[in-house]
Design a protein around this motif. Structure first.
Motif, short mmCIF file in Angstrom:
data_model
loop_
_atom_site.label_atom_id
_atom_site.label_comp_id
_atom_site.label_asym_id
_atom_site.label_seq_id
_atom_site.Cartn_x
_atom_site.Cartn_y
_atom_site.Cartn_z
N MET A 1 -45.04 68.25 51.28
CA MET A 1 -45.24 67.38 52.41
C MET A 1 -43.94 67.25 53.20
N THR A 2 -44.06 67.20 54.50
CA THR A 2 -42.88 66.99 55.32
C THR A 2 -42.65 65.48 55.49
N THR A 3 -41.51 65.14 56.02
CA THR A 3 -41.22 63.74 56.28
C THR A 3 -42.25 63.14 57.22
N ALA A 4 -42.61 63.89 58.26
CA ALA A 4 -43.57 63.39 59.24
C ALA A 4 -44.93 63.12 58.59
N THR A 5 -45.43 64.03 57.78
CA THR A 5 -46.74 63.81 57.15
C THR A 5 -46.66 62.68 56.13
N ASP A 6 -45.55 62.56 55.45
CA ASP A 6 -45.36 61.47 54.49
C ASP A 6 -45.35 60.12 55.21
N MET A 7 -44.62 60.03 56.31
CA MET A 7 -44.56 58.79 57.07
C MET A 7 -45.92 58.46 57.70
N LEU A 8 -46.62 59.46 58.18
CA LEU A 8 -47.95 59.23 58.74
C LEU A 8 -48.87 58.63 57.69
N ALA A 9 -48.83 59.16 56.48
CA ALA A 9 -49.66 58.62 55.40
C ALA A 9 -49.33 57.16 55.13
N LYS A 10 -48.05 56.81 55.17
CA LYS A 10 -47.63 55.42 54.94
C LYS A 10 -48.14 54.51 56.05
N TYR A 11 -48.03 54.96 57.29
CA TYR A 11 -48.51 54.14 58.41
C TYR A 11 -50.03 54.00 58.38
N LEU A 12 -50.75 55.06 58.01
CA LEU A 12 -52.21 54.95 57.89
C LEU A 12 -52.60 53.95 56.81
N ALA A 13 -51.89 54.00 55.68
CA ALA A 13 -52.17 53.06 54.59
C ALA A 13 -51.84 51.63 55.01
N ALA A 14 -50.73 51.45 55.71
CA ALA A 14 -50.35 50.11 56.17
C ALA A 14 -51.35 49.57 57.17
N GLU A 15 -51.79 50.43 58.09
CA GLU A 15 -52.76 50.01 59.09
C GLU A 15 -54.07 49.58 58.42
N ALA A 16 -54.53 50.37 57.46
CA ALA A 16 -55.77 50.03 56.75
C ALA A 16 -55.61 48.72 55.98
N ALA A 17 -54.49 48.54 55.31
CA ALA A 17 -54.27 47.33 54.52
C ALA A 17 -54.22 46.09 55.42
N VAL A 18 -53.52 46.19 56.53
CA VAL A 18 -53.42 45.05 57.45
C VAL A 18 -54.79 44.73 58.03
N LEU A 19 -55.58 45.74 58.34
CA LEU A 19 -56.93 45.50 58.84
C LEU A 19 -57.81 44.81 57.81
N GLU A 20 -57.49 44.99 56.54
CA GLU A 20 -58.22 44.31 55.47
C GLU A 20 -57.66 42.92 55.20
N GLY A 21 -56.64 42.52 55.96
CA GLY A 21 -56.08 41.18 55.82
C GLY A 21 -54.93 41.08 54.83
N LYS A 22 -54.45 42.19 54.34
CA LYS A 22 -53.35 42.18 53.38
C LYS A 22 -52.00 42.21 54.10
N GLU A 23 -50.97 41.79 53.40
CA GLU A 23 -49.60 41.91 53.88
C GLU A 23 -49.02 43.16 53.23
N VAL A 24 -48.33 43.99 54.01
CA VAL A 24 -47.76 45.23 53.48
C VAL A 24 -46.28 45.28 53.80
N SER A 25 -45.57 46.13 53.09
CA SER A 25 -44.15 46.34 53.33
C SER A 25 -43.90 47.78 53.71
N LEU A 26 -43.13 47.98 54.75
CA LEU A 26 -42.63 49.30 55.14
C LEU A 26 -41.12 49.17 55.14
N GLY A 27 -40.50 49.74 54.14
CA GLY A 27 -39.06 49.56 53.98
C GLY A 27 -38.78 48.11 53.65
N ASP A 28 -37.92 47.48 54.42
CA ASP A 28 -37.58 46.07 54.16
C ASP A 28 -38.37 45.11 55.05
N ARG A 29 -39.35 45.62 55.80
CA ARG A 29 -40.16 44.78 56.69
C ARG A 29 -41.49 44.42 56.04
#
Length: 77
Positions: free
Chosen positions: A1-29
């Motif tokens: 996996m490249t950095t771009a595909t890895d980061m895309l997967a993280k953003y997709l997971a974060a987006e899905a989790a937030v849409l489900e009402g969960k709090e997620v962390s990306l790095g220190d945010r």
């Protein structure tokens, strides 16, 4: 996996989790529903980068942005 595909997967997971009402962390945010626009913008940026990588890998050779191919005028081998 490249950095771009890895980061895309993280953003997709974060987006899905937030849409489900969960709090997620990306790095220190920590991100919640009010951060959805920021997550979506990040996802779109990483989708663009993944597409750019795919285009670069699959692209024909170019000179100054114009594609070219080589012709052989030799007879049968």
């Amino acid at each position: 996996m490249t950095t771009a595909t890895d980061m895309l997967a993280k953003y997709l997971a974060a987006e899905a989790a937030v849409l489900e009402g969960k709090e997620v962390s990306l790095g220190d945010r920590k991100l919640r529903m009010e951060d959805l626009a920021s997550i979506t913008a990040g996802r779109k940026e990483w989708e663009r980068r993944v597409q750019q990588e795919a285009t670069t890998v699959n692209r024909a050779p170019t000179i100054g942005g114009l594609g070219y191919s080589l012709a052989s005028f030799r007879g049968p081998h």
